[in-house]
Design a protein around this motif. Structure first.
Motif, PDB file in Angstrom:
ATOM      1  N   LEU A 164      27.816  59.201  51.408  1.00 25.51           N
ATOM      2  CA  LEU A 164      28.043  58.999  49.973  1.00 25.51           C
ATOM      3  C   LEU A 164      29.329  58.222  49.712  1.00 25.51           C
ATOM      4  O   LEU A 164      29.389  57.399  48.793  1.00 25.51           O
ATOM      5  N   GLY A 165      30.357  58.473  50.510  1.00 26.45           N
ATOM      6  CA  GLY A 165      31.619  57.744  50.349  1.00 26.45           C
ATOM      7  C   GLY A 165      31.463  56.272  50.654  1.00 26.45           C
ATOM      8  O   GLY A 165      32.031  55.417  49.969  1.00 26.45           O
ATOM      9  N   LEU A 166      30.685  55.960  51.683  1.00 26.15           N
ATOM     10  CA  LEU A 166      30.441  54.558  52.002  1.00 26.15           C
ATOM     11  C   LEU A 166      29.679  53.871  50.869  1.00 26.15           C
ATOM     12  O   LEU A 166      30.021  52.751  50.471  1.00 26.15           O
ATOM     13  N   ARG A 167      28.694  54.548  50.327  1.00 27.72           N
ATOM     14  CA  ARG A 167      27.934  53.971  49.201  1.00 27.72           C
ATOM     15  C   ARG A 167      28.826  53.807  47.966  1.00 27.72           C
ATOM     16  O   ARG A 167      28.740  52.797  47.263  1.00 27.72           O
ATOM     17  N   ALA A 168      29.675  54.799  47.710  1.00 29.54           N
ATOM     18  CA  ALA A 168      30.589  54.698  46.567  1.00 29.54           C
ATOM     19  C   ALA A 168      31.560  53.536  46.747  1.00 29.54           C
ATOM     20  O   ALA A 168      31.853  52.808  45.787  1.00 29.54           O
ATOM     21  N   LEU A 169      32.039  53.339  47.969  1.00 27.16           N
ATOM     22  CA  LEU A 169      32.927  52.200  48.226  1.00 27.16           C
ATOM     23  C   LEU A 169      32.218  50.876  47.977  1.00 27.16           C
ATOM     24  O   LEU A 169      32.792  49.963  47.370  1.00 27.16           O
ATOM     25  N   GLN A 170      30.974  50.774  48.421  1.00 21.97           N
ATOM     26  CA  GLN A 170      30.225  49.544  48.193  1.00 21.97           C
ATOM     27  C   GLN A 170      30.053  49.270  46.701  1.00 21.97           C
ATOM     28  O   GLN A 170      30.252  48.143  46.245  1.00 21.97           O
ATOM     29  N   LEU A 171      29.704  50.303  45.937  1.00 19.41           N
ATOM     30  CA  LEU A 171      29.520  50.128  44.493  1.00 19.41           C
ATOM     31  C   LEU A 171      30.829  49.769  43.805  1.00 19.41           C
ATOM     32  O   LEU A 171      30.850  48.922  42.903  1.00 19.41           O
ATOM     33  N   MET A 172      31.917  50.411  44.197  1.00 17.90           N
ATOM     34  CA  MET A 172      33.203  50.135  43.543  1.00 17.90           C
ATOM     35  C   MET A 172      33.727  48.752  43.869  1.00 17.90           C
ATOM     36  O   MET A 172      34.311  48.085  43.007  1.00 17.90           O
ATOM     37  N   VAL A 173      33.530  48.298  45.101  1.00 14.10           N
ATOM     38  CA  VAL A 173      33.961  46.945  45.456  1.00 14.10           C
ATOM     39  C   VAL A 173      33.172  45.928  44.645  1.00 14.10           C
ATOM     40  O   VAL A 173      33.732  44.953  44.120  1.00 14.10           O
ATOM     41  N   LYS A 174      31.880  46.165  44.501  1.00 17.18           N
ATOM     42  CA  LYS A 174      31.045  45.256  43.711  1.00 17.18           C
ATOM     43  C   LYS A 174      31.488  45.261  42.239  1.00 17.18           C
ATOM     44  O   LYS A 174      31.588  44.212  41.611  1.00 17.18           O
ATOM     45  N   ALA A 175      31.781  46.455  41.701  1.00 12.53           N
ATOM     46  CA  ALA A 175      32.221  46.552  40.299  1.00 12.53           C
ATOM     47  C   ALA A 175      33.587  45.895  40.107  1.00 12.53           C
ATOM     48  O   ALA A 175      33.821  45.230  39.093  1.00 12.53           O
ATOM     49  N   GLN A 176      34.488  46.053  41.075  1.00  8.81           N
ATOM     50  CA  GLN A 176      35.804  45.415  40.979  1.00  8.81           C
ATOM     51  C   GLN A 176      35.672  43.892  41.029  1.00  8.81           C
ATOM     52  O   GLN A 176      36.405  43.181  40.340  1.00  8.81           O
ATOM     53  N   ALA A 177      34.746  43.399  41.844  1.00  9.96           N
ATOM     54  CA  ALA A 177      34.522  41.955  41.904  1.00  9.96           C
ATOM     55  C   ALA A 177      34.004  41.436  40.566  1.00  9.96           C
ATOM     56  O   ALA A 177      34.446  40.385  40.085  1.00  9.96           O
ATOM     57  N   VAL A 178      33.100  42.178  39.949  1.00  8.56           N
ATOM     58  CA  VAL A 178      32.581  41.777  38.635  1.00  8.56           C
ATOM     59  C   VAL A 178      33.714  41.784  37.605  1.00  8.56           C
ATOM     60  O   VAL A 178      33.838  40.850  36.798  1.00  8.56           O
ATOM     61  N   LYS A 179      34.542  42.824  37.634  1.00  8.48           N
ATOM     62  CA  LYS A 179      35.672  42.876  36.691  1.00  8.48           C
ATOM     63  C   LYS A 179      36.618  41.710  36.905  1.00  8.48           C
ATOM     64  O   LYS A 179      37.140  41.135  35.945  1.00  8.48           O
ATOM     65  N   PHE A 180      36.860  41.364  38.163  1.00  9.10           N
ATOM     66  CA  PHE A 180      37.746  40.238  38.452  1.00  9.10           C
ATOM     67  C   PHE A 180      37.174  38.946  37.879  1.00  9.10           C
ATOM     68  O   PHE A 180      37.879  38.173  37.232  1.00  9.10           O
ATOM     69  N   HIS A 181      35.889  38.718  38.096  1.00  8.09           N
ATOM     70  CA  HIS A 181      35.273  37.487  37.581  1.00  8.09           C
ATOM     71  C   HIS A 181      35.231  37.480  36.055  1.00  8.09           C
ATOM     72  O   HIS A 181      35.443  36.438  35.441  1.00  8.09           O
ATOM     73  N   LEU A 182      34.979  38.627  35.444  1.00  4.43           N
ATOM     74  CA  LEU A 182      35.000  38.692  33.988  1.00  4.43           C
ATOM     75  C   LEU A 182      36.407  38.487  33.437  1.00  4.43           C
ATOM     76  O   LEU A 182      36.577  37.912  32.368  1.00  4.43           O
ATOM     77  N   SER A 183      37.404  38.971  34.150  1.00  4.81           N
ATOM     78  CA  SER A 183      38.776  38.771  33.682  1.00  4.81           C
ATOM     79  C   SER A 183      39.155  37.297  33.730  1.00  4.81           C
ATOM     80  O   SER A 183      39.965  36.830  32.928  1.00  4.81           O
ATOM     81  N   GLN A 184      38.580  36.539  34.659  1.00  2.00           N
ATOM     82  CA  GLN A 184      38.827  35.103  34.702  1.00  2.00           C
ATOM     83  C   GLN A 184      38.278  34.428  33.445  1.00  2.00           C
ATOM     84  O   GLN A 184      38.924  33.567  32.876  1.00  2.00           O
ATOM     85  N   PHE A 185      37.102  34.861  33.010  1.00  2.00           N
ATOM     86  CA  PHE A 185      36.523  34.303  31.790  1.00  2.00           C
ATOM     87  C   PHE A 185      37.293  34.748  30.555  1.00  2.00           C
ATOM     88  O   PHE A 185      37.468  33.989  29.621  1.00  2.00           O
ATOM     89  N   SER A 186      37.766  35.987  30.547  1.00  2.00           N
ATOM     90  CA  SER A 186      38.498  36.461  29.371  1.00  2.00           C
ATOM     91  C   SER A 186      39.851  35.776  29.262  1.00  2.00           C
ATOM     92  O   SER A 186      40.325  35.524  28.165  1.00  2.00           O
ATOM     93  N   SER A 187      40.475  35.441  30.397  1.00  2.00           N
ATOM     94  CA  SER A 187      41.741  34.715  30.311  1.00  2.00           C
ATOM     95  C   SER A 187      41.513  33.302  29.790  1.00  2.00           C
ATOM     96  O   SER A 187      42.325  32.762  29.051  1.00  2.00           O
ATOM     97  N   LEU A 188      40.380  32.698  30.157  1.00  2.00           N
ATOM     98  CA  LEU A 188      40.037  31.384  29.588  1.00  2.00           C
ATOM     99  C   LEU A 188      39.788  31.496  28.094  1.00  2.00           C
ATOM    100  O   LEU A 188      40.198  30.637  27.324  1.00  2.00           O
ATOM    101  N   ARG A 189      39.127  32.590  27.684  1.00  2.00           N
ATOM    102  CA  ARG A 189      38.845  32.798  26.260  1.00  2.00           C
ATOM    103  C   ARG A 189      40.155  32.998  25.487  1.00  2.00           C
ATOM    104  O   ARG A 189      40.321  32.488  24.383  1.00  2.00           O
ATOM    105  N   ASP A 190      41.095  33.756  26.082  1.00  2.00           N
ATOM    106  CA  ASP A 190      42.392  33.959  25.427  1.00  2.00           C
ATOM    107  C   ASP A 190      43.116  32.635  25.235  1.00  2.00           C
ATOM    108  O   ASP A 190      43.736  32.394  24.203  1.00  2.00           O
ATOM    109  N   GLU A 191      43.044  31.744  26.226  1.00  2.00           N
ATOM    110  CA  GLU A 191      43.705  30.455  26.108  1.00  2.00           C
ATOM    111  C   GLU A 191      43.062  29.600  25.029  1.00  2.00           C
ATOM    112  O   GLU A 191      43.773  28.919  24.270  1.00  2.00           O
ATOM    113  N   THR A 192      41.743  29.640  24.906  1.00  3.23           N
ATOM    114  CA  THR A 192      41.083  28.827  23.889  1.00  3.23           C
ATOM    115  C   THR A 192      41.300  29.394  22.494  1.00  3.23           C
ATOM    116  O   THR A 192      41.396  28.639  21.523  1.00  3.23           O
TER     117      THR A 192
END
Length: 195
Positions: A164-192
């Protein structure tokens, strides 16, 4: 019907729904407020419920396990060879410390979505599994039936939490990657928005 309306009004839902309908266009201040309270898309915290349930039950089981280990050690201590006395006490001390740290890191890592803590939990679980197997398999260490029973239950918790810990790590890494990519778009939105 009036009780539903009263409940609707009392809970403040009417003000929230009214606030949304009055301001259909989000401004920059609305966006910053939503970002500060993590209500933007992709800002969800990923809690892996099966792991959390396992940690919850393990936290209640651990004091029983510890008391049983102390009682069985006191019972069999005089029968053990000198080197097994030392090894058994050392393994018990290490297991109690690892179990405490492991459960703490598991709770922190899973509930707060902290990948380093969850990784530490998983590695400590990996460390504790062979120690528990040693206590179950080594016949020269005089294994009592009660000790075998509580260690089998602990081993089942450990094996489940490894998976279960390995599965939770996989899900959290994937969610953190999505948050990172979304934060890149939100920083672009803040600049515009500011330009």
């Amino acid at each position: 019907m009036s009780t539903v309306t009263e409940l609707f009004t009392r809970s403040g839902v009417r003000q929230r729904v009214g606030g949304v309908s009055e301001h259909p266009v989000r401004t920059n201040s609305d966006y910053n407020r939503l970002r500060s309270i993590n209500l933007l898309p992709g800002a969800d915290i990923v809690i892996f419920l099966p792991l959390q349930m396992s940690l919850y039950f393990n936290a209640f089981y651990s004091p029983l396990w510890l008391v049983t280990l102390v009682v069985t050690l006191q019972t069999k201590y005089a029968v053990l060879a000198t080197h097994y006395q030392f090894a058994t006490i050392l393994i018990y001390i290490v297991m109690v410390i690892v179990e405490t740290a492991r459960l703490y890191l598991g709770y922190q890592g899973n509930l707060r979505e902290k990948i380093p803590e969850l990784t530490g939990f998983w590695l400590l679980t990996l460390l504790q599994t062979p120690l528990t197997l040693y206590l179950l398999v080594n016949m020269d260490a005089v294994i009592l039936p009660l000790e075998r029973a509580v260690n089998i239950v602990l081993l089942l918790f450990l094996l489940a939490q490894l998976l279960l810990g390995l599965r939770a790590l996989q899900l959290m890494v994937k969610a953190q990657a999505v948050k990172f990519h979304l934060s890149q778009f939100s920083s672009l939105r803040d600049e515009t928005v500011t330009n």
